[in-house]
Design a protein around this motif. Structure first.
Motif, short mmCIF file in Angstrom:
data_model
loop_
_atom_site.label_atom_id
_atom_site.label_comp_id
_atom_site.label_asym_id
_atom_site.label_seq_id
_atom_site.Cartn_x
_atom_site.Cartn_y
_atom_site.Cartn_z
N VAL A 130 34.58 -60.31 -13.61
CA VAL A 130 34.62 -58.99 -14.25
C VAL A 130 35.81 -58.93 -15.22
CG1 VAL A 130 35.04 -56.52 -13.82
CG2 VAL A 130 33.43 -57.77 -12.38
N GLY A 131 36.95 -59.47 -14.80
CA GLY A 131 38.14 -59.49 -15.64
C GLY A 131 37.91 -60.25 -16.95
N VAL A 132 37.24 -61.38 -16.86
CA VAL A 132 36.95 -62.17 -18.08
C VAL A 132 36.03 -61.36 -19.01
CG1 VAL A 132 35.80 -64.26 -18.96
CG2 VAL A 132 37.29 -64.40 -16.96
N TRP A 133 35.04 -60.70 -18.42
CA TRP A 133 34.12 -59.89 -19.21
C TRP A 133 34.87 -58.76 -19.91
CZ3 TRP A 133 31.97 -54.80 -18.14
CH2 TRP A 133 30.99 -54.43 -19.06
N LYS A 134 35.80 -58.13 -19.19
CA LYS A 134 36.60 -57.06 -19.79
C LYS A 134 37.44 -57.61 -20.96
CE LYS A 134 35.63 -53.42 -17.28
NZ LYS A 134 34.98 -52.25 -17.89
N ALA A 135 37.98 -58.80 -20.76
CA ALA A 135 38.78 -59.43 -21.83
C ALA A 135 37.91 -59.70 -23.05
CB ALA A 135 39.41 -60.72 -21.32
N GLU A 136 36.66 -60.12 -22.81
CA GLU A 136 35.73 -60.36 -23.94
C GLU A 136 35.48 -59.07 -24.72
OE1 GLU A 136 33.18 -64.05 -21.94
OE2 GLU A 136 32.32 -62.05 -22.00
N GLN A 137 35.55 -57.94 -24.02
CA GLN A 137 35.36 -56.63 -24.68
C GLN A 137 36.65 -56.15 -25.35
OE1 GLN A 137 32.06 -55.48 -24.37
NE2 GLN A 137 31.97 -57.45 -23.32
N MET A 186 25.97 -56.94 -18.61
CA MET A 186 26.71 -58.05 -17.99
C MET A 186 27.29 -57.64 -16.63
SD MET A 186 27.45 -61.18 -18.37
CE MET A 186 28.53 -62.40 -17.69
N MET A 187 27.83 -56.41 -16.61
CA MET A 187 28.43 -55.92 -15.36
C MET A 187 27.38 -55.89 -14.24
SD MET A 187 31.38 -54.90 -14.38
CE MET A 187 31.97 -54.23 -12.84
N ILE A 188 26.17 -55.45 -14.61
CA ILE A 188 25.09 -55.38 -13.60
C ILE A 188 24.75 -56.79 -13.12
CG2 ILE A 188 22.63 -54.80 -13.27
CD1 ILE A 188 23.13 -52.43 -15.20
N LYS A 189 24.67 -57.73 -14.06
CA LYS A 189 24.33 -59.11 -13.71
C LYS A 189 25.38 -59.69 -12.74
CE LYS A 189 23.13 -63.45 -15.94
NZ LYS A 189 23.17 -64.23 -17.17
N LEU A 190 26.65 -59.44 -13.05
CA LEU A 190 27.72 -59.95 -12.18
C LEU A 190 27.64 -59.32 -10.79
CD1 LEU A 190 30.80 -59.94 -14.62
CD2 LEU A 190 29.60 -61.94 -13.74
N THR A 191 27.36 -58.00 -10.76
CA THR A 191 27.30 -57.30 -9.48
C THR A 191 26.11 -57.76 -8.64
OG1 THR A 191 28.37 -55.42 -10.54
CG2 THR A 191 27.35 -55.00 -8.41
N VAL A 192 24.98 -57.97 -9.30
CA VAL A 192 23.79 -58.47 -8.57
C VAL A 192 24.10 -59.86 -7.99
CG1 VAL A 192 21.39 -59.27 -8.86
CG2 VAL A 192 22.10 -57.09 -9.85
N SER A 193 24.75 -60.70 -8.78
CA SER A 193 25.13 -62.04 -8.29
C SER A 193 26.05 -61.95 -7.08
CB SER A 193 25.88 -62.81 -9.38
OG SER A 193 24.99 -63.28 -10.32
N TRP A 194 27.02 -61.03 -7.18
CA TRP A 194 27.98 -60.85 -6.07
C TRP A 194 27.24 -60.43 -4.80
CZ3 TRP A 194 29.91 -55.79 -4.29
CH2 TRP A 194 30.88 -55.91 -3.30
N ILE A 195 26.31 -59.45 -4.91
CA ILE A 195 25.55 -58.99 -3.73
C ILE A 195 24.71 -60.14 -3.17
CG2 ILE A 195 23.70 -57.41 -2.99
CD1 ILE A 195 24.85 -55.41 -5.11
N TRP A 196 24.10 -60.91 -4.02
CA TRP A 196 23.27 -62.06 -3.62
C TRP A 196 24.13 -63.08 -2.86
CZ3 TRP A 196 18.99 -64.14 -2.28
CH2 TRP A 196 18.63 -65.46 -2.55
N ILE A 238 27.40 -69.27 -8.73
CA ILE A 238 28.81 -69.28 -9.17
C ILE A 238 28.94 -70.00 -10.51
CG2 ILE A 238 31.12 -70.19 -8.62
CD1 ILE A 238 30.40 -69.70 -5.62
N VAL A 239 28.27 -71.16 -10.61
CA VAL A 239 28.37 -71.96 -11.84
C VAL A 239 27.77 -71.21 -13.04
CG1 VAL A 239 27.42 -74.03 -12.96
CG2 VAL A 239 28.47 -74.21 -10.71
N ASP A 240 26.57 -70.68 -12.86
CA ASP A 240 25.88 -70.05 -13.99
C ASP A 240 26.47 -68.70 -14.37
OD1 ASP A 240 24.16 -72.05 -14.56
OD2 ASP A 240 22.39 -71.15 -13.66
N THR A 241 26.68 -67.84 -13.38
CA THR A 241 27.06 -66.47 -13.69
C THR A 241 28.57 -66.25 -13.72
OG1 THR A 241 25.04 -65.84 -12.54
CG2 THR A 241 26.53 -64.06 -13.14
N PHE A 242 29.28 -66.69 -12.66
CA PHE A 242 30.72 -66.43 -12.62
C PHE A 242 31.47 -67.33 -13.60
CE2 PHE A 242 31.02 -64.46 -8.07
CZ PHE A 242 30.25 -63.41 -8.51
N MET A 243 31.16 -68.63 -13.58
CA MET A 243 31.85 -69.54 -14.51
C MET A 243 31.34 -69.36 -15.94
SD MET A 243 32.23 -73.20 -12.58
CE MET A 243 33.68 -73.59 -11.62
N GLY A 244 30.16 -68.81 -16.07
CA GLY A 244 29.59 -68.57 -17.40
C GLY A 244 29.01 -69.83 -18.03
#
Lengths: 194, 81
Positions: free
Chosen positions: A77-84, B1-11, B47-53
């Motif tokens: 989330v922090g990285v995404w905020k930084a991108e914004q 993006m925030m929703i995608k990250l949150t869905v990944s976290w819940i998963w 983790i690789v796809d969503t968190f690491m980007g």
């Protein structure tokens, strides 16, 4: 006048510095060897390992896994905020990630204290040698990661990053995700598979 | 993006809880092993796809990181069986 066609295909970019990825590959290789040694030893001495696994605390392992995943989420989330361009928000997210990581540090410390108080240490048997070696090696990575997160959080909140220059933030973030990845493998090996 | 990250976290949290539930399942070790390793692969893929980007990264790096977990899971499985 002829117009030059412009490609709109987004270029695939690696987050962070290239050097951090080579560092991550080296780290993952070391952990991979440790996982293999742990598995081979488990097969050679099943009684010792099953008895050893009965003395560790699966709930502590679960708490640590949930803490590291949540911490990784906050870093993303922090990285995404930084991108914004929202660097202050990025700093808050990284501080939150550090706070959640403290749960891991406290729980792991409690687990070590419980095992040592019960008389288990590095030389008790091969299970404890590997258990302490691998989990403490990972613990050291968590501590290093927390220092990196703290450094990035401070710099973000002081406005020292420029918009578009995210390599430093991304490098710290991918290192933290690597620490999470390793624990995701360690959790079932140490606590779940008996 | 925030929703995608949150869905990944819940998963990831859900997979972790399922993985922990295997400890007291009483199932044979082979079944626990396969399910636990499957969850490791699914979690690290996320983790690789969503968190690491790395979903937006060059194929080489994404492939190497995805292959790492698959290789570890496969080796652990083959050594156990």
């Amino acid at each position: 006048m002829t117009s030059i066609p412009v490609s709109h295909t987004p270029q695939r970019q690696l987050p962070g510095d290239l050097a951090i990825w080579f560092f991550i590959l080296a780290e993952l290789t070391v952990f991979a060897l440790l996982f293999i040694v742990f598995t081979v030893a488990r097969i050679n001495e099943p009684e010792v390992f099953i008895a050893g696994q009965a003395t560790v605390h699966p709930v502590a392992g679960l708490i640590n896994t949930l803490a590291l995943i949540t911490s990784s989420y906050l870093v993303a989330v922090g990285v995404w905020k930084a991108e914004q361009g929202e660097f202050r928000q990025c700093g808050y997210a990284f501080c939150g990630a550090m706070g959640v990581a403290l749960i891991y540090v406290g729980t792991k410390g409690w687990e070590y204290q419980q095992l040592i108080a019960a008389g288990y240490n590095l030389s008790t048997n091969f299970y404890y040698t590997l258990y302490f070696l691998i989990t403490f090696f990972h613990f050291m990575h968590v501590l290093l990661g927390m220092i990196i997160l703290g450094f990035i959080a401070r710099k973000s909140m002081q406005g020292q990053y420029l918009a578009g220059e995210l390599a430093g933030i991304e490098s710290g973030a991918v290192y933290w995700h690597m620490v999470d990845m390793v624990w995701v493998v360690l959790f079932p090996l140490v606590y779940v598979i008996h | 993006m925030m929703i995608k990250l949150t869905v990944s976290w819940i998963w990831l949290m859900a997979l972790t809880l399922l993985s922990a539930a295997l400890v007291n399942s009483g199932w044979p070790v082979e079944r626990v092993l396969i399910l636990a390793l499957l969850m490791v692969v699914l979690k690290n893929q996320q983790i690789v796809d969503t968190f690491m980007g790395l979903q937006r990264a060059p194929w080489f790096w994404r492939g190497i990181m995805q292959f790492y977990t698959l290789l570890i899971a496969l080796l652990v499985y083959l050594l156990f069986i």
